[in-house]
Enzyme design. Structure first.
Site, mmCIF file in Angstrom:
data_model
loop_
_atom_site.group_PDB
_atom_site.id
_atom_site.type_symbol
_atom_site.label_atom_id
_atom_site.label_comp_id
_atom_site.label_asym_id
_atom_site.label_seq_id
_atom_site.Cartn_x
_atom_site.Cartn_y
_atom_site.Cartn_z
ATOM 1 N N LYS A 1 0.839 -1.209 0.000
ATOM 2 C CA LYS A 1 0.000 0.000 0.000
ATOM 3 C C LYS A 1 0.870 1.253 0.000
ATOM 4 O O LYS A 1 0.539 2.250 -0.641
ATOM 5 C CB LYS A 1 -0.935 0.011 1.214
ATOM 6 C CG LYS A 1 -2.053 -1.022 1.143
ATOM 7 C CD LYS A 1 -3.349 -0.421 0.616
ATOM 8 C CE LYS A 1 -4.385 -1.458 0.224
ATOM 9 N NZ LYS A 1 -5.063 -2.051 1.378
ATOM 10 N N LYS B 1 -3.056 -10.919 -8.605
ATOM 11 C CA LYS B 1 -4.335 -11.126 -7.943
ATOM 12 C C LYS B 1 -5.347 -10.116 -8.495
ATOM 13 O O LYS B 1 -4.995 -8.951 -8.712
ATOM 14 C CB LYS B 1 -4.088 -10.873 -6.443
ATOM 15 C CG LYS B 1 -5.245 -11.043 -5.549
ATOM 16 C CD LYS B 1 -4.918 -10.511 -4.159
ATOM 17 C CE LYS B 1 -5.077 -9.022 -4.089
ATOM 18 N NZ LYS B 1 -5.218 -8.448 -2.755
ATOM 19 N N LYS C 1 -9.072 -4.159 -7.292
ATOM 20 C CA LYS C 1 -9.567 -2.866 -7.760
ATOM 21 C C LYS C 1 -8.402 -1.967 -8.155
ATOM 22 O O LYS C 1 -8.482 -1.201 -9.098
ATOM 23 C CB LYS C 1 -10.362 -2.183 -6.646
ATOM 24 C CG LYS C 1 -11.538 -3.004 -6.144
ATOM 25 C CD LYS C 1 -12.072 -2.494 -4.795
ATOM 26 C CE LYS C 1 -12.454 -3.653 -3.894
ATOM 27 N NZ LYS C 1 -13.071 -3.297 -2.633
HETATM 28 P P1 AMP Z 1 -11.098 -6.043 -0.061
HETATM 29 O O1 AMP Z 1 -11.850 -5.601 -1.254
HETATM 30 O O2 AMP Z 1 -9.626 -5.896 -0.171
HETATM 31 O O3 AMP Z 1 -11.665 -5.479 1.212
HETATM 32 O O4 AMP Z 1 -11.333 -7.605 0.014
HETATM 33 C C1 AMP Z 1 -12.552 -8.168 0.455
HETATM 34 C C2 AMP Z 1 -12.447 -9.676 0.512
HETATM 35 O O5 AMP Z 1 -12.228 -10.211 -0.791
HETATM 36 C C3 AMP Z 1 -11.271 -10.174 1.365
HETATM 37 O O6 AMP Z 1 -11.688 -11.325 2.060
HETATM 38 C C4 AMP Z 1 -10.224 -10.524 0.354
HETATM 39 O O7 AMP Z 1 -9.328 -11.511 0.815
HETATM 40 C C5 AMP Z 1 -11.074 -11.039 -0.788
HETATM 41 N N1 AMP Z 1 -10.379 -10.897 -2.086
HETATM 42 C C6 AMP Z 1 -10.013 -9.731 -2.668
HETATM 43 N N2 AMP Z 1 -9.394 -9.961 -3.860
HETATM 44 C C7 AMP Z 1 -9.387 -11.315 -4.020
HETATM 45 C C8 AMP Z 1 -8.902 -12.189 -5.052
HETATM 46 N N3 AMP Z 1 -8.329 -11.715 -6.159
HETATM 47 N N4 AMP Z 1 -9.060 -13.522 -4.884
HETATM 48 C C9 AMP Z 1 -9.672 -14.014 -3.774
HETATM 49 N N5 AMP Z 1 -10.147 -13.250 -2.779
HETATM 50 C C10 AMP Z 1 -10.016 -11.913 -2.887
#
Ligand code: AMP
Ligand code: TRP
Length: 326
Positions: free
Chosen positions: A111, A191, A194
């Site tokens: 980050k 991965k 966003k």
């Molecule tokens: P975030 O949008 O970073 O708050 O992520 C929300 C949830 O989605 C968390 O549990 C992350 O681990 C999961 N997540 C985000 N990106 C991925 C990805 N590419 N593959 C699997 N899980 C994901």
């Protein structure tokens, strides 16, 4: 009943990684656990979002959770900043966390590289607030993608330390993974996220998705349709694994290996199968957007239930830590 807790940041639109890595498990776990699912807007502040955009994204993520099948009759769906105890417990846990533990966090390094002009202390203590989220509901299981492994390990260590110093108070939260703990983005490398711009949005129309899929990386060794393909190394084929039935998948694999099926057709099939999942989600989301009062009600009721549970935990924490002086 044992509890589960998880959070999603309102930093943009939900994508297939969120859906496959986290949301499908929210929907599954809400049947067996007392569930707390949270839009973590305090976490999002570490990126200093525009206030109007943050407000919009909080609602959109809540809508996405509901449209994906989170049921407000079963689960408590709420917004983190509606429950002040998150920040309060966060401070108590901050005082129990060695700097060295935070220094090891790779997400902080990532980050910081993404926003070099704004390396604030919140980015550094982010995993402590996350630990507070989990501990406040004394959750035993936490459904997340594998990018959260390090944060969950830190949470367990911190809560173990709390229990050691102040007496047994918190269960050790276990990570629950879905079948897709790491969904790769359309670049075929990183991965899906966003911030990378390599995502398929959960609310995208079928046309938008097909358009994005056209540019997506496939088997790097297959440059022309006449080249024999290798589905096992193709990210598009990996995505078929979550949306396509066994029989069609076998046909695709055979067609790819023998060069009878081209990448464009394979992508069209994926787009069609994706639409079977995304279409109904998009429709439910549209209906929720039409009824903002209903969303307000769901989030207000969720906040009320979450605050009650949070207040009970904070009573215990205040008692154990000596913060109750009368
Ligand atoms: P975030 O949008 O970073 O708050 O992520 C929300 C949830 O989605 C968390 O549990 C992350 O681990 C999961 N997540 C985000 N990106 C991925 C990805 N590419 N593959 C699997 N899980 C994901
Ligand atoms: N850090 C998580 C992410 O970026 C979001 C999150 C915040 C979370 N609090 C949580 C996940 C509590 C699980 C439990 O994806």
């Amino acid at each position: 009943m044992a509890r589960t807790m998880s959070g999603i940041q309102p930093t943009g639109n939900l994508h297939l990684g969120n859906y496959l890595g986290a949301l499908v498990n929210f929907v599954e776990l809400q049947r067996q656990y007392e569930s707390f699912f949270c839009v973590v807007d305090l976490h999002a502040l570490t990126q200093r979002p525009d206030p109007a955009l943050l407000r919009r994204n909080v609602r959109e993520v809540a809508i996405g959770m509901l449209a994906s099948g989170v049921d407000p009759e079963r689960a408590t769906l709420f917004v983190q900043s509606d429950v002040p105890q998150h920040a309060e417990l966060g401070w108590v846990l901050t005082c129990l966390t060695p700097l060295g533990d935070l220094n090891r966090m790779t997400q902080f390094k990532d980050k910081s590289a993404q926003q070099p002009e704004n390396i604030n202390a919140g980015l550094f203590t982010y995993p402590i607030l996350q630990t507070a989220d989990i501990a406040l509901y004394r959750a035993e299981v936490v459904p997340v993608g594998d990018d959260q492994d390090q944060h969950l390990e830190l949470a367990r260590e911190t809560l173990r330390r709390f229990n050691f110093v102040y007496g047994d108070t918190f269960p050790e939260p276990k990570t629950v993974r879905s079948k897709a703990p790491r969904v790769i983005g359309l670049d075929g490398e990183a991965k899906m996220s966003k911030s990378k711009g390599n995502e398929i949005g959960l609310f995208e129309t079928a046309d938008e998705t097909l358009q994005k899929l056209r540019g997506a990386k496939t088997d790097p060794a297959r440059l022309r349709k006449s080249d024999l393909g290798h589905p096992e190394v193709c990210n598009i084929f990996a995505l078929h694994g979550f949306f396509t039935g066994d029989q069609q998948r076998e046909e695709i694999a055979a067609g790819c290996r023998s060069a009878q099926l081209g990448c464009v057709d394979c992508k069209k099939m994926l787009a069609q199968n994706l639409e079977l999942v995304k279409g109904p989600i998009r429709e439910r989301a549209a209906a929720l957007r039409e009824a903002p009062g209903k969303l307000d009600e769901i989030l207000a009721a969720g906040a009320e239930k979450a605050r009650t549970a949070a207040a009970a935990t904070m009573e215990l924490v205040r008692e154990r830590t000596g913060l109750r002086h009368r």
